[in-house]
Design an enzyme around this catalytic site. Structure first.
Site, short mmCIF file in Angstrom:
data_model
loop_
_atom_site.label_atom_id
_atom_site.label_comp_id
_atom_site.label_asym_id
_atom_site.label_seq_id
_atom_site.Cartn_x
_atom_site.Cartn_y
_atom_site.Cartn_z
N GLY A 193 17.05 6.69 -41.80
CA GLY A 193 15.82 7.47 -41.91
C GLY A 193 14.60 6.82 -41.31
N GLY B 163 19.92 6.42 -36.91
CA GLY B 163 20.35 7.33 -35.85
C GLY B 163 19.19 7.63 -34.93
NE ARG B 164 14.25 10.77 -37.30
CZ ARG B 164 14.10 12.04 -37.68
NH1 ARG B 164 13.45 12.88 -36.92
NH2 ARG B 164 14.60 12.45 -38.84
CE1 TYR C 52 19.79 14.43 -37.34
CE2 TYR C 52 17.88 13.10 -36.74
CZ TYR C 52 19.03 13.28 -37.49
OH TYR C 52 19.42 12.31 -38.38
CD GLU D 135 25.11 5.39 -43.50
OE1 GLU D 135 26.25 5.21 -43.96
OE2 GLU D 135 24.35 6.33 -43.87
CB CYS E 274 13.73 37.99 -29.25
SG CYS E 274 12.88 39.56 -29.19
#
Length: 472
Positions: A273, A317-318, A420, A315, A390
């Site tokens: 995170g 990721g980002r 993401y 962990e 749309c």
């Protein structure tokens, strides 16, 4: 368009830049820059060449930066853990962005991989990842997914419910193996960006409460086909600072200490995170500072209870892949929309949108943007970059200052799209998903093929050509 914008129409953090061509270093890949011709270069490749060769929209991923971030994160936690008298594992959180090539990059740099579905597990295995260095997450792992994970010898399964404990135990017993598991717990700490909220009760789908976790561990220890190896806790995403982690660590270490009389608890996984910069308003905490603060907090809590510091796991990721990604678009239309007073906002429509970046629509996420094929001396104008779907909520960049002379055909680049965006991409409005291109050392190559309308039609049973039945 020369009127001064009302602050009510502009986010508080957004300031009109002196130069609407400048690239904020914290937001863009380290190697991004403009050549003498004003063209944006990514990994040594001109954005104009990338667009001409691969089309737009286009996800561009800087391989060198992904690898460098993986090394940096691994080193930061290893060094912090060493100072605390323990060791640390780092798993790449595959949900941020997963492809076989990215798995090869991060595993080559010493990371394990965290997967959350059978599909993600299949990608990691196809890339040649060592199953022992994989962890399987999920609040409702399907029986075939559990069976496959046990069958390939996955390093750990993070169990999320009493039902899942029994399912994993049955799968392992059927195959005559002992499966290592962690128990996911809710510490009652929720951290989002700058703030965190600590509560006594949880109302979410993931994990066990701190109270219920003890009974879950006791049950695991009763089952001969399971090996309890530790606790897992994840408190949120896009977190700046260590306060939330420190509060969570105090609670989880207390549970860890209560479990020790019943047997070993060798591992504590504190999740990920860690935040990145999407705009100039974001000030992410350096990973070295995060690692030192989190590990030191765990060490303090362990010392207060006179217990050894367990092996730690994380962990991210980002934090590894986010800043390495840039999405290229072509501008289709531009129009000025009158707001209150004399203020105009430029609506800049691009050839992608919420199908390739769902985060603004899902979370109200903010991004930045710059012209990629040229620079401009035009005065900055308040702009909103929107997609072609749309939906009124189809917004790519909610608020940004772009040169006021932006026109159809311009190439636009949106940074910090490595995490993401591809993972959440869809075929809404039957729009094919873009390709992913890796850049490194002045060269570019496709690592995920883009879709075509023919690909989409091929899945439509009535639209696809009939497949002749084999003759008997």
């Amino acid at each position: 368009m020369s009127a001064t914008p009302s602050r009510a129409s502009v986010p508080d953090w957004l300031e009109a830049p002196d130069d609407a061509n400048a690239l904020a270093p914290a937001v863009w890949p380290d190697a991004a820059g403009r050549g003498d011709d004003g063209v944006l270069r990514l990994g040594g490749v001109a954005a104009t060449d990338l667009a001409a060769r691969f089309g737009t929209p286009l996800y561009v991923l800087d391989e060198d930066l992904v690898r460098a971030r993986a090394r940096r994160v691994r080193a930061a936690f290893a060094e912090a853990a060493s100072r605390a008298g323990t060791t640390a594992r780092v798993y790449y959180a595959g949900k941020a962005f997963l492809s076989t090539e990215v798995v090869r990059w991060v595993t080559a740099e010493g990371l394990g991989v965290d997967v959350a579905t059978g599909g993600e597990l299949a990608v990691a295995l196809a890339a040649g990842a060592d199953p022992q260095r994989l962890g399987l997450h999920g609040n409702n792992k399907l029986l075939p997914e559990i069976a496959r994970a046990v069958e390939v010898g996955i390093g750990s399964i993070i169990v999320d419910s009493r039902i899942e404990i029994e399912r994993v135990a049955a799968a392992a017993a059927e195959r005559g193996v002992v499966q290592s598991v962690l128990v996911r717990v809710n510490s009652g700490v929720h951290a989002e960006t700058h703030d965190f909220l600590a509560t006594a009760h949880e109302d979410q789908k993931f994990g066990f409460t701190l109270t219920d976790a003890e009974a879950a561990v006791a049950r695991i220890r009763e089952l001969p086909s399971l090996r309890f190896i530790g606790l897992h806790c994840h408190i949120g995403s896009q977190i700046f600072g260590t306060a939330g982690f420190e509060e969570s660590a105090a609670r989880v270490v207390e549970l860890h200490a209560r479990l020790l009389p019943g047997g070993d608890v060798p591992l504590l996984n504190l999740g990920g995170g860690f935040g990145i910069a999407y705009t100039t308003a974001d000030d992410p905490t350096p990973i070295e500072q995060l690692a030192e603060g989190i590990v030191a907090a765990v060490a303090r809590e362990c010392a207060a209870r006179s217990i050894p510091v367990p092996e730690l796991a994380f962990e991210p990721g980002r934090a590894i892949v986010g800043q390495a990604g840039v999405t290229l678009y072509e501008v289709g239309t531009v129009k000025a929309v009158r707001l209150s007073g004399d203020l105009d906002r430029l609506y800049v429509s691009v050839d992608g949108g919420m199908s390739d970046n769902a985060r603004p629509a899902l979370y109200g996420a903010h991004y930045s943007a710059r012209l990629a094929a040229r620079t401009s001396t035009a005065a900055p104008a308040l702009a909103r970059v929107v997609g072609r779907h749309c939906e009124s909520g189809d917004i790519v960049v909610d608020a940004e200052y772009l040169p006021g002379d932006v026109v159809p055909g311009d190439l636009l680049a949106v940074p910090a799209t490595g995490a993401y965006c591809y993972s959440l991409a869809s075929n809404y409005n039957y729009v094919p998903r873009p390709p992913v291109v890796a850049v490194s050392g002045g060269s570019a190559r496709v690592i995920v093929r883009g879709e075509t309308v023919d690909d989409l039609l091929a899945r439509d049973v009535l639209a696809a050509p009939a497949v002749p039945e084999e003759s008997a």
